[in-house]
Design a protein around this motif. Structure first.
Motif, short mmCIF file in Angstrom:
data_model
loop_
_atom_site.label_atom_id
_atom_site.label_comp_id
_atom_site.label_asym_id
_atom_site.label_seq_id
_atom_site.Cartn_x
_atom_site.Cartn_y
_atom_site.Cartn_z
N GLY A 1 25.53 44.19 34.80
CA GLY A 1 26.70 44.21 35.67
C GLY A 1 27.53 42.95 35.54
N LEU A 2 28.85 43.10 35.65
CA LEU A 2 29.78 41.97 35.67
C LEU A 2 30.34 41.84 37.08
CD1 LEU A 2 31.52 39.86 34.02
CD2 LEU A 2 33.26 41.65 33.88
N ASN A 3 30.26 40.63 37.63
CA ASN A 3 30.71 40.39 39.00
C ASN A 3 31.46 39.07 39.10
OD1 ASN A 3 29.18 42.65 40.56
ND2 ASN A 3 27.63 41.73 39.24
N TYR A 4 32.30 38.96 40.14
CA TYR A 4 33.13 37.75 40.22
C TYR A 4 32.30 36.50 40.47
CZ TYR A 4 37.84 36.01 39.96
OH TYR A 4 38.97 35.39 39.50
N ILE A 5 31.13 36.64 41.04
CA ILE A 5 30.28 35.47 41.23
C ILE A 5 29.90 34.86 39.88
CG2 ILE A 5 28.10 36.76 41.28
CD1 ILE A 5 27.17 34.81 43.47
N ASP A 6 29.91 35.68 38.82
CA ASP A 6 29.62 35.16 37.48
C ASP A 6 30.66 34.14 37.05
OD1 ASP A 6 27.69 37.12 37.68
OD2 ASP A 6 28.61 38.45 36.17
N VAL A 7 31.91 34.35 37.46
CA VAL A 7 32.97 33.39 37.15
C VAL A 7 32.69 32.06 37.84
CG1 VAL A 7 35.44 32.88 37.42
CG2 VAL A 7 34.69 35.20 36.81
N TYR A 8 32.22 32.13 39.09
CA TYR A 8 31.92 30.90 39.82
C TYR A 8 30.78 30.13 39.15
CZ TYR A 8 34.34 33.57 43.50
OH TYR A 8 35.23 34.32 44.22
N HIS A 9 29.80 30.85 38.61
CA HIS A 9 28.72 30.19 37.87
C HIS A 9 29.23 29.61 36.56
CE1 HIS A 9 25.58 32.69 40.24
NE2 HIS A 9 25.55 31.45 40.65
N ARG A 10 30.09 30.35 35.87
CA ARG A 10 30.61 29.85 34.59
C ARG A 10 31.44 28.59 34.75
NH1 ARG A 10 35.19 32.96 33.29
NH2 ARG A 10 36.36 31.05 33.74
N THR A 11 32.26 28.56 35.80
CA THR A 11 33.14 27.41 36.00
C THR A 11 32.45 26.22 36.65
OG1 THR A 11 33.88 28.24 38.15
CG2 THR A 11 35.16 28.90 36.21
N GLY A 12 31.28 26.45 37.23
CA GLY A 12 30.58 25.37 37.90
C GLY A 12 30.85 25.30 39.39
N LEU A 13 31.67 26.22 39.92
CA LEU A 13 31.91 26.23 41.37
C LEU A 13 30.59 26.42 42.11
CD1 LEU A 13 33.91 26.30 43.79
CD2 LEU A 13 34.06 28.78 43.47
N TYR A 14 29.72 27.27 41.57
CA TYR A 14 28.37 27.43 42.09
C TYR A 14 27.40 26.82 41.07
CZ TYR A 14 30.15 30.97 45.42
OH TYR A 14 30.82 31.64 46.41
N PRO A 15 26.41 26.06 41.50
CA PRO A 15 25.50 25.38 40.56
C PRO A 15 24.65 26.36 39.77
CG PRO A 15 24.70 25.16 42.83
CD PRO A 15 26.07 25.76 42.92
N THR A 16 24.33 25.96 38.53
CA THR A 16 23.54 26.83 37.63
C THR A 16 22.31 26.14 37.07
OG1 THR A 16 24.91 26.14 35.76
CG2 THR A 16 25.54 28.17 36.91
N GLY A 17 22.14 24.85 37.31
CA GLY A 17 21.04 24.13 36.70
C GLY A 17 21.43 23.53 35.37
N GLU A 18 20.47 22.90 34.73
CA GLU A 18 20.72 22.18 33.48
C GLU A 18 20.95 23.13 32.31
OE1 GLU A 18 21.06 18.84 32.99
OE2 GLU A 18 21.03 18.76 35.19
N PRO A 19 21.94 22.84 31.45
CA PRO A 19 22.19 23.68 30.27
C PRO A 19 21.09 23.47 29.22
CG PRO A 19 23.62 21.75 30.25
CD PRO A 19 22.89 21.73 31.57
N PRO A 20 20.95 24.44 28.29
CA PRO A 20 21.70 25.70 28.23
C PRO A 20 21.21 26.68 29.29
CG PRO A 20 20.05 25.67 26.53
CD PRO A 20 19.99 24.31 27.17
N VAL A 21 22.12 27.50 29.78
CA VAL A 21 21.78 28.43 30.85
C VAL A 21 22.41 29.78 30.58
CG1 VAL A 21 23.75 27.77 32.28
CG2 VAL A 21 21.72 28.73 33.37
N THR A 22 21.71 30.83 30.97
CA THR A 22 22.24 32.19 30.92
C THR A 22 22.55 32.62 32.34
OG1 THR A 22 20.97 32.76 28.94
CG2 THR A 22 21.75 34.58 30.30
N ILE A 23 23.77 33.09 32.58
CA ILE A 23 24.16 33.50 33.92
C ILE A 23 24.04 35.02 34.06
CG2 ILE A 23 25.67 31.50 34.18
CD1 ILE A 23 28.07 33.43 33.84
N GLY A 24 24.51 35.53 35.19
CA GLY A 24 24.44 36.96 35.47
C GLY A 24 23.36 37.27 36.47
N LEU A 25 23.68 38.14 37.45
CA LEU A 25 22.78 38.43 38.55
C LEU A 25 22.38 39.89 38.67
CD1 LEU A 25 24.46 36.24 41.32
CD2 LEU A 25 22.10 36.01 40.55
N GLU A 26 22.85 40.73 37.75
CA GLU A 26 22.68 42.17 37.95
C GLU A 26 22.43 42.88 36.63
OE1 GLU A 26 25.22 45.55 40.31
OE2 GLU A 26 26.32 44.22 38.96
#
Length: 325
Positions: free
Chosen positions: A39-64
């Motif tokens: 699934g693609l969701n707008y929260i993924d944009v927040y993770h990509r831009t860093g608005l929401y923290p993702t942890g140390e790179p490299p990182v794979t995002i996506g929640l669904e």
């Protein structure tokens, strides 16, 4: 070896890298999943831009995502290889062909829901469930304001609210999106590019306003949304598509009618296993009954995630979007 979309830095869609990754065996309490759809969701944009923290790179995002269990780790009893499951939950990492995932964050899929539909509906559908059944429990006969009514969350909400006997005033960004929202149960649409949505809401409610506003837009709409509420009304700000809401004077809530404001998230509402299962089951029921149809209007190869993000941010998408591994 499997492939995944990874980030080495935050930024625009160009920061995504499609590459091979090593995947260890599932650890205690984990299962290994082979994704059928993501699934693609707008929260993924927040993770990509860093608005929401993702942890140390490299990182794979996506929640669904939805897929099939390949292997189970120690202590996993409810799931076994071959079972179809879906999720919309941390930890991030769904932008991958395969991944390991905590078993207690997964729900089994009923036979009547295919993988692509599941990947398109879990996060958005459970978001609608908590918004209209828990954050503000709507009642038949009420009229509510729902921003971005032609988006993935919006189209699910319009159908579900109609099934509950609730009228929806929905904001959209084009005449085409207005037609789509109406086709999915939105009672009245307002093109925010051409109309003052506050004035239109007051007109449609004969000056009374609405008891609740559901707003995933954020900065552009927050304060004006408050002006659409009845006294003691509830402002549900559940997204930041136009940017985070600015700080504001709490006294404004008193002046506008002793209003309530909440900033909920799906992750809080489904943090307990029992709540997660209950939310998913209620979603499965309304989809299988036909009351809610999941509109998958865009599909992209997972390797073209960058273009999917560009289209999402440009508001070119409607309904749900999935990425295919």
């Amino acid at each position: 070896m499997t492939k995944a979309v990874r980030l080495y830095d935050h930024g625009g869609p160009e920061v995504f890298v499609w590459e091979d990754v090593d995947l260890p065996s599932p650890g205690p309490g984990e299962v290994r999943l082979k994704h059928a759809a993501v699934g693609l969701n707008y929260i993924d944009v927040y993770h990509r831009t860093g608005l929401y923290p993702t942890g140390e790179p490299p990182v794979t995002i996506g929640l669904e995502a939805a897929g099939t269990v390949q292997a189970v780790g120690e202590g996993v009893e409810e799931l076994e290889a071959g079972m179809r499951v879906a999720y919309a939950s941390p930890p991030i990492g769904s932008y991958a062909q395969e991944r390991n995932m905590p078993a207690d964050r997964l729900v089994r899929l009923p036979d009547g829901i295919d993988d692509q539909t599941a990947a398109a509906m879990m996060l958005q559908g459970m978001t609608v469930q908590y918004l209209i059944r828990r954050t503000y429990r709507v009642k038949a006969g009420e009229t509510v304001l729902f921003h971005a009514a032609a988006g993935g969350v919006g189209l699910i909400a319009c159908q579900w609210l109609k099934a509950l006997g609730v009228k929806v005033i929905g904001t959209v960004g084009s005449d085409e999106k207005a037609e789509l929202a109406k086709a999915y149960g939105c009672t009245h649409t307002i093109n925010y590019r051409d109309e003052d949505f506050v004035a239109k809401v007051k007109e449609l409610t004969h000056g009374v306003g609405v008891p609740v506003v559901y707003d995933s837009i954020g900065k552009e709409t927050f304060e004006r949304s408050l002006d659409c509420l009845q006294p003691l009304g509830t402002m549900v700000s559940f997204g930041n598509a136009s940017g985070p809401v600015d700080a504001f004077d709490l006294g404004m809530l008193a002046a506008k009618g002793s209003l309530f404001v909440t900033r909920p998230s799906l992750m809080t509402y489904t943090a307990k296993r029992a709540d997660l299962v209950a939310s998913a089951n209620e979603l499965f029921e309304v989809v299988q009954s036909g009351a809610v149809k999941i509109e998958i209007n865009q599909t992209y190869p997972l390797s073209e995630t960058a273009q999917a993000h560009r289209d999402l941010e440009a508001r070119k998408t409607t309904g749900s979007t999935i990425l295919l591994p």
